[in-house]
Design an enzyme around this catalytic site. Structure first.
Site: not given
Length: 567
Positions: A382, A447-448, A469
């Protein structure tokens, strides 16, 4: 001579890294700035702003360039979340460009014939790995709402760079020659090869005429250049190829729609932090900060082992809840209010003792549904960037193709994402309870990505932050927020603080970055730090203090901070 030319080209490419931290005292609401992971991308955004473009206009130019020069992290074949601040109305809007599962996706699509989960190495390069890309239509929607320059004038710099070539940076070269599964795919090997078949290296010039041609069509035709016609047909054909063919159709592409969402905002100290709601994990960052606010971490500092112990234990509690409950709210009930309920947060924070014990169990916040333990794997990848225009509008955007070079499959010069592997491979537990993040047709994977904007209590812009990350994003952003808000560090110093990712029984950390004695003191408290677990953050942030913009780019990557007054 060839070595000398490569070295000179590389010096030119990375010369902007000297601006990885900038502080300026000119009127911040009249300054323009871009903080991005590559100097060419940052400069492309600044050139749009210098022409009078808006923050969204510049964000489009940045992402178009990142898709070319940082393809290991994001691209037009992936997805994104944008958190947008409107200075005129003091309103924040979230644009959800997360990928979606094809209509033919099934909950057990990542199980083998024996009912066991596929290995990630097999799944990530499969045709099933790719979700319907979302970033292009999301950017078009944001441009409709907040663009100032014509859409067809935002891709020229990326097109020219793709056609003329760009210098391969050290980080890109490291990944093109890596050992991860995508590096062995035919598309990756072919794209990153010299004419004699040898892999490109640092300082080489890489051209991408196919991407240049696609950008020219995208500029002329709008997002339909990707979602309909020849490019769409090639995406379907590429994802339908083995191994493990996917189910994406032309209808899936044509029917994709981004979503405009309300931000999730909560106070922290004297500020307000705003993040995207689910399927983003922004709620988890807010819960982490709320737990830390109930400790004395602010009275400590980065040299105090107890500060890091508090951060680690609060992180473990946060991840336990996030991993169980967060998913696509169109498909599952996510107890957002319960996770942030003050009484619940206080009860979770009270579990932090003097010693680290076994992995904490998830709690039961108000409104929590019955859910299965999650088996989602989310590798570190990302990109994150921040753009501010002369009117004070700000974009905080995190974009991704998920893992390194996505699925390793390329169409028209850009890589296709592997976001489907962000779903839980195991859809239900032994009792038959579904995982919140199980695959379903049309569903967005959890999603993070957490692009954040920070306000004062009157709703005025104070700062923005975010990071790549994978799962570690939440810890990266939380660490930087503690550094910049609680400890009053300049943004570059807060970003450069050592990373510590405490999730379950694991404590991944940059053990060599901690002050003397911290690692040993943490070990005495039961926190055994281990290196090599997702430390490669890419934090980018900006904070406004006493009328000065203080920006920082993560020294672990190749990002730059560009701030200037409009001409």
């Amino acid at each position: 001579m060839q070595f000398l030319l490569r070295a000179l080209a590389l010096i030119f490419l990375l010369s902007g890294c000297a601006t990885a931290a900038q502080e300026t005292s000119a009127r911040p609401d009249r300054q323009i700035y871009v903080i991005a992971a590559n100097p060419l991308a940052a400069e492309a955004g600044m050139n749009v702003l210098r022409r009078g473009g808006s923050a969204v206009d510049a964000a489009i130019a940045v992402e178009a360039m990142l898709s070319l020069v940082e393809p290991q992290s994001s691209g037009l074949g992936g997805g994104a979340f944008m958190t947008y601040y409107d200075a005129g109305t003091r309103r924040i809007t979230v644009y959800d460009g997360r990928e979606t599962a094809p209509a033919g996706a099934t909950p057990d699509m990542f199980l083998d014939d024996g009912g066991e989960a596929l290995s990630f190495r097999d799944a990530v390069v499969s045709g099933r790995a790719t979700g319907v890309p979302g970033v292009v239509r999301m950017l078009a929607l944001a441009h409709r709402d907040h663009g100032r320059l014509p859409w067809n004038g935002l891709f020229g710099e990326a097109e020219r760079t793709a056609r003329g070539g760009f210098v391969v940076s050290p980080r890109l070269a490291r990944f093109t020659n890596g050992t991860f599964p995508q590096a062995a795919t035919s598309d990756v090997r072919a794209y990153f090869a010299e004419s004699d078949g040898t892999p490109v290296d640092v300082g080489d010039r890489l051209r991408n005429p196919a991407y240049a041609d696609f950008l020219r069509r995208l500029a002329a035709e709008g997002p339909d250049a990707l979602y309909r016609g020849a490019t769409a047909e090639r995406i379907v054909a590429r994802t339908s190829a083995g191994p493990l063919p996917g189910a994406m159709t032309l209808a899936d592409l044509e029917n994709y729609q981004p979503i405009v969402r309300e931000p999730l905002c909560r106070p922290y100290r004297v500020h307000v932090i705003c993040v995207p709601p689910p399927p983003s994990s922004g709620v988890a960052v807010l819960q982490l900060m709320a737990m830390l606010e109930r400790t004395d971490i602010a009275a400590r500092g980065p040299a105090d082992p107890q500060a890091w112990f508090l951060f680690a234990e609060a992180s473990r509690l946060m991840y336990a809840d996030r991993d169980l409950y967060v998913g696509d709210p169109a498909f599952v009930s996510v107890p957002v209010e319960g996770l942030l309920d003050p009484a619940y947060v206080a009860a979770r924070a009270a579990l932090i003792g003097s010693q680290a014990g076994p992995p904490p169990l998830p709690g039961t916040p108000p409104g929590a549904p019955a859910a299965a333990r999650d088996s989602t794997r989310e590798p570190a990848g990302t990109t994150h960037f921040i753009v501010g225009d002369a009117q004070g509008n700000v974009v905080s955007m995190t974009a991704t193709v998920e893992s390194i070079f996505g699925s390793g499959r390329m169409v028209d010069g850009f890589f296709l994402n592997n976001e489907m592997t962000d779903f839980s491979f195991v859809p239900r537990d032994a009792q038959g309870r579904p995982a919140a993040n199980a695959v379903a047709p049309g569903k967005r994977p959890r999603s993070s990505m957490t692009p954040a904007i920070i306000l004062d209590r009157e709703g005025r812009f104070v700062g923005a932050i975010g990071s790549p990350g994978g799962n570690a994003i939440l810890a990266y952003v939380g660490k930087a927020l503690v550094g910049v808000i609680d400890w009053g560090l300049p943004m570059p110093e807060a970003i450069a603080l050592p990373n510590l990712i405490a999730r379950g029984s694991g404590f991944g950390a940059e053990v060599d970055r901690f002050p003397p004695g911290v690692v040993e003191a943490l070990a005495a408290r039961g926190v055994q730090l281990r290196p090599g677990q997702g430390e490669d953050s890419g934090l980018h942030g900006v904070i406004l203090r006493q009328g000065r913009l203080d920006g920082g780019a993560d020294p672990r990557r190749e990002g730059v901070v560009l701030i200037e007054s409009p001409r």
